[in-house]
Design a protein around this motif. Structure first.
Motif, PDB file in Angstrom:
ATOM      1  N   PRO A  31       0.830  -1.207   0.000  1.00  0.00           N
ATOM      2  CA  PRO A  31       0.000   0.000   0.000  1.00  0.00           C
ATOM      3  C   PRO A  31       0.869   1.265   0.000  1.00  0.00           C
ATOM      4  CG  PRO A  31      -0.672  -1.516   1.734  1.00  0.00           C
ATOM      5  CD  PRO A  31       0.600  -2.048   1.163  1.00  0.00           C
ATOM      6  N   VAL A  32       0.393   2.271  -0.687  1.00  0.00           N
ATOM      7  CA  VAL A  32       1.051   3.575  -0.670  1.00  0.00           C
ATOM      8  C   VAL A  32       0.613   4.261   0.623  1.00  0.00           C
ATOM      9  CG1 VAL A  32       1.236   5.819  -1.797  1.00  0.00           C
ATOM     10  CG2 VAL A  32       1.124   3.737  -3.182  1.00  0.00           C
ATOM     11  N   THR A  39      -1.356   0.910  -4.660  1.00  0.00           N
ATOM     12  CA  THR A  39      -0.276   0.018  -4.264  1.00  0.00           C
ATOM     13  C   THR A  39       0.958   0.234  -5.135  1.00  0.00           C
ATOM     14  OG1 THR A  39      -1.092  -1.738  -5.710  1.00  0.00           O
ATOM     15  CG2 THR A  39      -1.837  -1.789  -3.419  1.00  0.00           C
ATOM     16  N   ILE A  40       2.095  -0.117  -4.564  1.00  0.00           N
ATOM     17  CA  ILE A  40       3.374  -0.082  -5.262  1.00  0.00           C
ATOM     18  C   ILE A  40       3.558  -1.452  -5.898  1.00  0.00           C
ATOM     19  CG2 ILE A  40       5.864   0.168  -4.974  1.00  0.00           C
ATOM     20  CD1 ILE A  40       5.176   1.779  -2.358  1.00  0.00           C
ATOM     21  N   ASP A  41       3.848  -1.506  -7.183  1.00  0.00           N
ATOM     22  CA  ASP A  41       3.999  -2.788  -7.869  1.00  0.00           C
ATOM     23  C   ASP A  41       5.111  -3.629  -7.248  1.00  0.00           C
ATOM     24  OD1 ASP A  41       1.973  -2.086  -9.651  1.00  0.00           O
ATOM     25  OD2 ASP A  41       3.367  -1.332 -11.160  1.00  0.00           O
ATOM     26  N   LEU A  87       0.639  10.871 -10.875  1.00  0.00           N
ATOM     27  CA  LEU A  87       1.442  12.012 -10.445  1.00  0.00           C
ATOM     28  C   LEU A  87       1.298  12.248  -8.943  1.00  0.00           C
ATOM     29  CD1 LEU A  87       3.295  14.354 -11.198  1.00  0.00           C
ATOM     30  CD2 LEU A  87       1.254  15.689 -11.748  1.00  0.00           C
ATOM     31  N   GLU A  88       0.071  12.190  -8.446  1.00  0.00           N
ATOM     32  CA  GLU A  88      -0.166  12.376  -7.016  1.00  0.00           C
ATOM     33  C   GLU A  88       0.546  11.294  -6.198  1.00  0.00           C
ATOM     34  OE1 GLU A  88      -3.892  12.881  -3.903  1.00  0.00           O
ATOM     35  OE2 GLU A  88      -4.197  11.735  -5.743  1.00  0.00           O
ATOM     36  N   THR A  89       0.495  10.056  -6.670  1.00  0.00           N
ATOM     37  CA  THR A  89       1.151   8.951  -5.975  1.00  0.00           C
ATOM     38  C   THR A  89       2.662   9.164  -5.938  1.00  0.00           C
ATOM     39  OG1 THR A  89      -0.599   7.427  -6.630  1.00  0.00           O
ATOM     40  CG2 THR A  89       1.514   6.448  -5.991  1.00  0.00           C
ATOM     41  N   THR A  90       3.235   9.532  -7.074  1.00  0.00           N
ATOM     42  CA  THR A  90       4.673   9.786  -7.147  1.00  0.00           C
ATOM     43  C   THR A  90       5.073  10.915  -6.203  1.00  0.00           C
ATOM     44  OG1 THR A  90       4.802   8.977  -9.417  1.00  0.00           O
ATOM     45  CG2 THR A  90       6.553  10.473  -8.704  1.00  0.00           C
ATOM     46  N   GLU A  91       4.308  11.994  -6.220  1.00  0.00           N
ATOM     47  CA  GLU A  91       4.622  13.138  -5.354  1.00  0.00           C
ATOM     48  C   GLU A  91       4.530  12.761  -3.881  1.00  0.00           C
ATOM     49  OE1 GLU A  91       1.916  16.110  -6.795  1.00  0.00           O
ATOM     50  OE2 GLU A  91       3.277  16.713  -8.413  1.00  0.00           O
ATOM     51  N   ARG A  92       3.509  11.992  -3.506  1.00  0.00           N
ATOM     52  CA  ARG A  92       3.341  11.589  -2.105  1.00  0.00           C
ATOM     53  C   ARG A  92       4.520  10.738  -1.639  1.00  0.00           C
ATOM     54  NH1 ARG A  92      -0.306  10.531   2.239  1.00  0.00           N
ATOM     55  NH2 ARG A  92      -1.351  12.386   1.482  1.00  0.00           N
TER      56      ARG A  92
END
Length: 129
Positions: A31-32, A39-41, A87-92
């Motif tokens: 989970p992120v 989720t992170i692969d 993009l939001e996931t990467t930034e978080r």
């Protein structure tokens, strides 16, 4: 759409096999933190490295993305939301100190695995220095 694989796609499995064969151990579909239902692969939690293997259609690959003609507005909105969520996931994750690696499904699994392995090796060296 329910038949579309969201986990364990062929490119993801190929990269995972190469990483595992080279001695790397990782976690799958973690989970992120702070973002529900994401989720992170492939995750290296101790090193805070997150790897995503994005499908060209679903994530808007600049080389291979297609745009359905039927129900075009709905699809445009759906795919734009996917890219915004990426993009939001990467930034978080970056804000939380993670190194985020994103790859397209069309990239050669061997190249992806090499880049991931190099990033892991760099992180390990930095941690011991």
């Amino acid at each position: 759409m329910s038949r579309q694989a969201s986990q364990g796609t062929a490119p993801e499995l190929a990269v995972r096999r190469l990483l595992h064969a080279s001695g790397h151990r990782y976690r799958l579909h973690r989970p992120v933190p702070g973002l529900p239902r994401r989720t992170i692969d492939i995750a290296f939690p101790g090193l805070k490295i997150a790897v995503f293997l994005d499908g060209c259609f679903w994530h808007g690959c600049p080389q291979h993305a297609t745009h359905p003609k039927a129900n075009a507005d709905w699809w445009r909105h759906k795919l734009n939301r996917n890219m915004a969520r990426d993009l939001e996931t990467t930034e978080r994750l970056a804000t939380d100190g993670w190194t985020v690696l994103r790859f397209w499904e069309h990239e050669a699994p061997s190249d992806v695995a090499e880049r991931v392995a190099a990033t892991v090796a760099d992180a390990k060296r930095s941690r011991t220095s």
